[in-house]
Design a protein around this motif. Structure first.
Motif, PDB file in Angstrom:
ATOM      1  N   GLU A 236       0.855  -1.191   0.000  1.00  0.00           N
ATOM      2  CA  GLU A 236       0.000   0.000   0.000  1.00  0.00           C
ATOM      3  C   GLU A 236       0.890   1.240   0.000  1.00  0.00           C
ATOM      4  O   GLU A 236       1.843   1.320   0.780  1.00  0.00           O
ATOM      5  CB  GLU A 236      -0.929   0.007   1.210  1.00  0.00           C
ATOM      6  CG  GLU A 236      -1.940   1.153   1.179  1.00  0.00           C
ATOM      7  CD  GLU A 236      -2.916   1.086   2.338  1.00  0.00           C
ATOM      8  OE1 GLU A 236      -4.105   1.378   2.134  1.00  0.00           O
ATOM      9  OE2 GLU A 236      -2.481   0.735   3.452  1.00  0.00           O
ATOM     10  N   VAL A 237       0.587   2.190  -0.869  1.00  0.00           N
ATOM     11  CA  VAL A 237       1.369   3.427  -0.971  1.00  0.00           C
ATOM     12  C   VAL A 237       0.414   4.568  -1.293  1.00  0.00           C
ATOM     13  O   VAL A 237      -0.781   4.357  -1.513  1.00  0.00           O
ATOM     14  CB  VAL A 237       2.446   3.329  -2.074  1.00  0.00           C
ATOM     15  CG1 VAL A 237       3.451   2.213  -1.791  1.00  0.00           C
ATOM     16  CG2 VAL A 237       1.793   3.126  -3.442  1.00  0.00           C
ATOM     17  N   ASP A 238       0.949   5.792  -1.340  1.00  0.00           N
ATOM     18  CA  ASP A 238       0.167   6.904  -1.869  1.00  0.00           C
ATOM     19  C   ASP A 238       0.709   7.251  -3.251  1.00  0.00           C
ATOM     20  O   ASP A 238       1.775   6.791  -3.663  1.00  0.00           O
ATOM     21  CB  ASP A 238       0.188   8.107  -0.925  1.00  0.00           C
ATOM     22  CG  ASP A 238       1.593   8.577  -0.591  1.00  0.00           C
ATOM     23  OD1 ASP A 238       2.501   8.406  -1.433  1.00  0.00           O
ATOM     24  OD2 ASP A 238       1.795   9.108   0.513  1.00  0.00           O
ATOM     25  N   LEU A 239      -0.037   8.071  -3.979  1.00  0.00           N
ATOM     26  CA  LEU A 239       0.343   8.381  -5.358  1.00  0.00           C
ATOM     27  C   LEU A 239       1.691   9.083  -5.440  1.00  0.00           C
ATOM     28  O   LEU A 239       2.467   8.850  -6.371  1.00  0.00           O
ATOM     29  CB  LEU A 239      -0.745   9.248  -6.012  1.00  0.00           C
ATOM     30  CG  LEU A 239      -2.103   8.566  -6.231  1.00  0.00           C
ATOM     31  CD1 LEU A 239      -3.109   9.554  -6.816  1.00  0.00           C
ATOM     32  CD2 LEU A 239      -1.968   7.351  -7.155  1.00  0.00           C
ATOM     33  N   ARG A 240       2.004   9.933  -4.470  1.00  0.00           N
ATOM     34  CA  ARG A 240       3.244  10.687  -4.508  1.00  0.00           C
ATOM     35  C   ARG A 240       4.457   9.757  -4.516  1.00  0.00           C
ATOM     36  O   ARG A 240       5.463  10.037  -5.163  1.00  0.00           O
ATOM     37  CB  ARG A 240       3.316  11.661  -3.325  1.00  0.00           C
ATOM     38  CG  ARG A 240       4.550  12.559  -3.324  1.00  0.00           C
ATOM     39  CD  ARG A 240       4.457  13.609  -2.242  1.00  0.00           C
ATOM     40  NE  ARG A 240       3.362  14.536  -2.524  1.00  0.00           N
ATOM     41  CZ  ARG A 240       3.478  15.573  -3.359  1.00  0.00           C
ATOM     42  NH1 ARG A 240       4.623  15.805  -3.990  1.00  0.00           N
ATOM     43  NH2 ARG A 240       2.459  16.379  -3.550  1.00  0.00           N
ATOM     44  N   SER A 241       4.359   8.639  -3.806  1.00  0.00           N
ATOM     45  CA  SER A 241       5.496   7.717  -3.739  1.00  0.00           C
ATOM     46  C   SER A 241       5.739   6.996  -5.062  1.00  0.00           C
ATOM     47  O   SER A 241       6.794   6.380  -5.258  1.00  0.00           O
ATOM     48  CB  SER A 241       5.280   6.696  -2.631  1.00  0.00           C
ATOM     49  OG  SER A 241       4.236   5.802  -2.989  1.00  0.00           O
ATOM     50  N   LEU A 242       4.760   7.066  -5.997  1.00  0.00           N
ATOM     51  CA  LEU A 242       4.916   6.427  -7.302  1.00  0.00           C
ATOM     52  C   LEU A 242       5.308   7.416  -8.401  1.00  0.00           C
ATOM     53  O   LEU A 242       5.400   7.033  -9.574  1.00  0.00           O
ATOM     54  CB  LEU A 242       3.605   5.733  -7.706  1.00  0.00           C
ATOM     55  CG  LEU A 242       3.131   4.569  -6.827  1.00  0.00           C
ATOM     56  CD1 LEU A 242       1.773   4.067  -7.324  1.00  0.00           C
ATOM     57  CD2 LEU A 242       4.144   3.430  -6.841  1.00  0.00           C
ATOM     58  N   ALA A 243       5.551   8.655  -8.019  1.00  0.00           N
ATOM     59  CA  ALA A 243       5.771   9.704  -9.006  1.00  0.00           C
ATOM     60  C   ALA A 243       6.927   9.407  -9.955  1.00  0.00           C
ATOM     61  O   ALA A 243       6.901   9.805 -11.124  1.00  0.00           O
ATOM     62  CB  ALA A 243       6.004  11.041  -8.304  1.00  0.00           C
ATOM     63  N   ASP A 244       7.956   8.725  -9.474  1.00  0.00           N
ATOM     64  CA  ASP A 244       9.143   8.474 -10.306  1.00  0.00           C
ATOM     65  C   ASP A 244       9.052   7.176 -11.109  1.00  0.00           C
ATOM     66  O   ASP A 244       9.987   6.838 -11.841  1.00  0.00           O
ATOM     67  CB  ASP A 244      10.390   8.430  -9.417  1.00  0.00           C
ATOM     68  CG  ASP A 244      10.688   9.782  -8.768  1.00  0.00           C
ATOM     69  OD1 ASP A 244      10.320  10.801  -9.382  1.00  0.00           O
ATOM     70  OD2 ASP A 244      11.257   9.797  -7.670  1.00  0.00           O
ATOM     71  N   GLU A 245       7.944   6.455 -11.007  1.00  0.00           N
ATOM     72  CA  GLU A 245       7.805   5.194 -11.733  1.00  0.00           C
ATOM     73  C   GLU A 245       7.280   5.443 -13.153  1.00  0.00           C
ATOM     74  O   GLU A 245       6.481   6.360 -13.377  1.00  0.00           O
ATOM     75  CB  GLU A 245       6.822   4.266 -11.006  1.00  0.00           C
ATOM     76  CG  GLU A 245       7.213   3.927  -9.578  1.00  0.00           C
ATOM     77  CD  GLU A 245       8.482   3.095  -9.513  1.00  0.00           C
ATOM     78  OE1 GLU A 245       8.772   2.361 -10.490  1.00  0.00           O
ATOM     79  OE2 GLU A 245       9.178   3.184  -8.485  1.00  0.00           O
ATOM     80  N   PRO A 246       7.722   4.650 -14.118  1.00  0.00           N
ATOM     81  CA  PRO A 246       7.112   4.738 -15.459  1.00  0.00           C
ATOM     82  C   PRO A 246       5.730   4.086 -15.435  1.00  0.00           C
ATOM     83  O   PRO A 246       5.551   3.020 -14.822  1.00  0.00           O
ATOM     84  CB  PRO A 246       8.084   3.941 -16.338  1.00  0.00           C
ATOM     85  CG  PRO A 246       8.724   2.970 -15.401  1.00  0.00           C
ATOM     86  CD  PRO A 246       8.808   3.656 -14.059  1.00  0.00           C
TER      87      PRO A 246
END
Length: 347
Positions: A236-246
């Protein structure tokens, strides 16, 4: 609808085609304008087409539409289940009746003339009106028949669509059912134009279908999906933590993309989407290869047990709708009632 007036005394019920006649008639085919004729002449009006001295049959209209859609006389004859010579004869008779050539024929191709383009839209309207009239009469005596064209997004989850179609076919075996998958925006337009009777959509929370009748079926969150060996291990994460993912997502502007874009924008996050796809299946295939993160409805993701699901604290959401035309056919009305009943039973 075709309107007939009595043939004037002494006048032939038909006239031969000629280049001059084609030029005169083609100039008046658009917008229902009448050619300059003597008031004693007989004419037929079929939507926007003025026809002199004769009949145009529904079967001829079906043949002409089939040729226009296949661009080939052989394939059109196969679709209509007639021999090609019979279809060609009827097309020629139709052109003589209209006084205009509808198709340009060469050894390599068939294409519509300007008169044929004008005729095609009106022919489709006539056929649709005839089919609707036949279905309405059948419904009046207690029989549902005709056609039911269903459209759907591939990721619909609010309804078990395969089961609904199975139940509908068992209940109404004389209805010819077709199914087409497309994006929500395209499906709305198809319903507006009459090519699809009912459709299932998925839209961002603030969007609603316009120009059609609609019923909200439900809503739900999206989840992130990744390959089993993807480097992110959180559940489980928030959207900000995925910002650097393609990311792998639908094209910009599509409803399936908008719901994710809006959620990232609300979180103040800009993301990179190097892979744009047109289907959920292709998205999943790319995710399996570890090329990036996909976004799928939480109720849809379990169909791919080989993918790992990451839940989102500030997840994008979508709303599913059932839409239909302002004047649903008896077959469409019966389908809407089946979906309504099934939804009430499962509530």
């Amino acid at each position: 609808m075709i309107v007939r007036r009595p043939v004037a005394p002494g006048r032939s019920a038909r006239r031969k085609w000629s280049p001059a006649a084609e030029s005169s008639t083609a100039a008046h085919i658009d917008k229902g304008a009448r050619p300059p004729i003597d008031e004693s002449n007989t004419y037929f009006s079929s939507v926007s087409i003025v026809i002199h001295y004769g009949w145009v049959e529904l079967q001829q209209l079906r043949y002409a539409v089939a040729v226009a859609e296949t661009r080939n006389f052989t394939r059109a004859a196969e679709r209509c289940r007639v021999v090609q010579s019979a279809l060609s004869h009827q097309i020629a008779a139709l052109e003589r009746e209209l006084g205009a050539r509808l198709f340009e024929r060469t050894s390599r191709r068939v294409r519509l003339t300007p008169a044929g383009e004008a005729f095609l839209a009106a022919a489709r309207e006539c056929l649709e009106a005839a089919d609707r009239a036949r279905a309405e009469v059948a419904a009046a005596v207690g029989e549902i028949r005709g056609r039911l064209a269903v459209g759907t997004i591939p990721t619909v989850t609010a309804v078990d669509l395969p089961a609904a179609l199975r139940d509908y076919r068992r209940r109404y075996p004389r209805v010819h059912i077709t199914l087409a998958a497309a994006g929500s925006d395209e499906l709305v337009e198809r319903v507006r134009q009459g090519g699809v009777d009912v459709a299932f959509l998925g839209l961002p929370p603030r969007a609603e279908p316009k120009g059609v009748q609609s019923r909200r079926l439900g809503g739900g969150e999206l989840v992130a999906v990744v390959a089993p060996d993807y480097h992110r291990v959180e559940n489980e994460v928030d959207l900000r933590s995925l910002a650097d993912e393609p990311f792998i997502d639908f094209r910009v502007g599509a409803a399936g993309r908008a719901q994710s874009d809006e959620a990232f924008a609300a979180a103040g996050v800009r993301r990179e989407v190097p892979f744009e796809v047109s289907s959920a299946e292709l998205m999943v295939d790319l995710v399996r290869q570890g090329l990036g993160v996909g976004m799928l409805p939480a109720a849809y993701a379990p169909r791919f047990p080989d993918l790992r699901v990451i839940r989102l604290r500030d997840a994008p959401t979508r709303v599913e709708y059932l839409i239909w035309d302002n004047r649903p056919s008896p077959a469409a009305t019966a389908f809407l009632e089946l979906i309504r009943t099934d939804s009430a039973d499962s509530a």
